[in-house]
Design an enzyme around this catalytic site. Structure first.
Site: not given
Length: 260
Positions: A138, A151
Site C-alpha cells: 500500500s 496499517y
C-alpha cells in the site's frame, strides 16, 4: 498455461486479477477465509478458464499452517508459476491506539502472515529455478501518517522485507513484485467517502498487476500517478508533515485530509 496461487482470493483486487489471468489461460489454487464467497469465485473462474479450480478456506493468521498449505498447492497444481499474496485487513486506527493487542493483531495479519508466505514461496521458487511472487502492499507503507500508521507500519514492513528478498534473489529467474495501490473502491474501504480522481476500481489495479508480471517490474504504484504523489509526500520535512493537518484546514485544501 500458468499455475497461479492466489492467497486472499476473496478480496476485490485478487478476484479481479484472477479474472484477468483466467482470460489468458491459467490454472488456479485459491485460498480465502470466507468459504461461501470463495466457492462462488471458484465457480466463476472455472467457467472463464475452462479448467478445474482448486482451493480451500484457511485462516492465514495460523502461520504454522503455511508449509502444509503450500504442499497441498504443489500436489494439486504440480508447481507454482505465479503467487499473489492479497490478504489483509484495514484496522480501526483509534481502536489500535487504545489497545496493544489490536495493534499487534493488525500487524500479524498484514505483515507477519505475508512475510511467512513470501519466505516459503521464495524458497520454493529458488529451488525450482523460476517463479513470480506478487505481494499487495500500500502507499500507506511509504510514510507514517496519523490517520492509519498501524496499517502503514505493517505495509511498510512488508515492502522493506520484499526489497531485501528481491536483492537476495537478483540474477535469478525469480520476480519479487511489490504492488502499492492508492485508494481503491473495495469492501475494505466501504466506510470511506469515495469522491475524486484519486479513487480507483479493483479492475484498474488488477490490470496493473498483470502488466507488472508481464513486464517484470519490481515496484509498481497503482494507478501510476501515486508514484509522484508519494514522492512529494516523502520529501515533506518532518516538522512540516507533523502540522500538515492544521495547514490543510487553515488553507481549505480539498482532499488534503484524505492524503494525510
Amino acid at each position: 498455461m500458468r499455475n497461479i496461487l492466489i492467497v486472499g482470493a476473496t478480496s476485490a483486487i485478487a478476484e479481479a486479477a484472477a479474472r484477468r489471468f483466467a482470460a489468458s489461460g491459467a490454472r488456479f489454487y485459491l485460498v480465502g477465509r470466507n468459504a461461501e464467497k470463495l466457492a462462488a469465485i471458484t465457480r466463476d473462474l472455472e467457467i472463464r478458464s475452462g479448467q478445474p479450480v482448486h482451493g480451500e478456506s484457511l485462516d492465514l493468521d495460523l502461520l504454522d499452517q503455511h508449509p502444509a498449505l503450500l504442499e497441498r498447492v504443489e500436489q494439486a497444481l504440480g508447481g507454482i508459476d505465479i503467487a499473489l499474496i492479497a490478504h489483509g485487513m484495514l484496522p480501526d486506527q483509534e481502536a489500535c491506539q487504545r489497545s496493544v493487542a489490536m495493534t499487534l493483531a493488525a500487524i500479524h495479519t498484514n505483515a507477519l502472515s505475508a512475510i511467512s508466505l513470501a519466505t516459503l514461496l521464495a524458497n520454493a521458487f529458488e529451488a525450482r529455478g523460476r517463479g513470480a511472487l506478487v505481494v499487495i502492499g500500500s502507499v500507506a507503507g511509504d510514510r507514517g501518517r496519523r490517520s492509519n500508521y498501524v496499517y502503514g507500519a505493517a505495509k511498510g514492513m512488508v515492502g522493506l522485507f520484499l526489497q531485501g528478498l528481491r536483492n537476495r534473489l537478483s540474477g535469478k529467474d525469480i520476480q519479487i513484485i511489490t504492488v502499492k495501490p492508492g485508494f481503491v473502491d473495495t469492501p475494505m474501504t466501504a466506510t470511506f467517502e469515495k469522491k475524486g480522481l484519486l479513487w480507483a476500481q479493483p479492475d484498474q489495479i488488477a490490470k496493473g498487476i498483470v502488466a507488472a508480471v508481464e513486464h517484470r517490474r519490481d515496484v509498481v504504484y497503482l494507478p501510476w500517478f501515486w508514484r509522484w504523489i508519494m514522492l512529494v509526500i516523502l520529501h515533506i520535512p518532518e516538522r512540516v508533515f507533523k502540522n500538515l493537518k492544521t495547514i490543510v484546514i487553515n488553507l481549505g485544501l480539498q482532499g488534503g485530509l484524505l492524503l494525510y
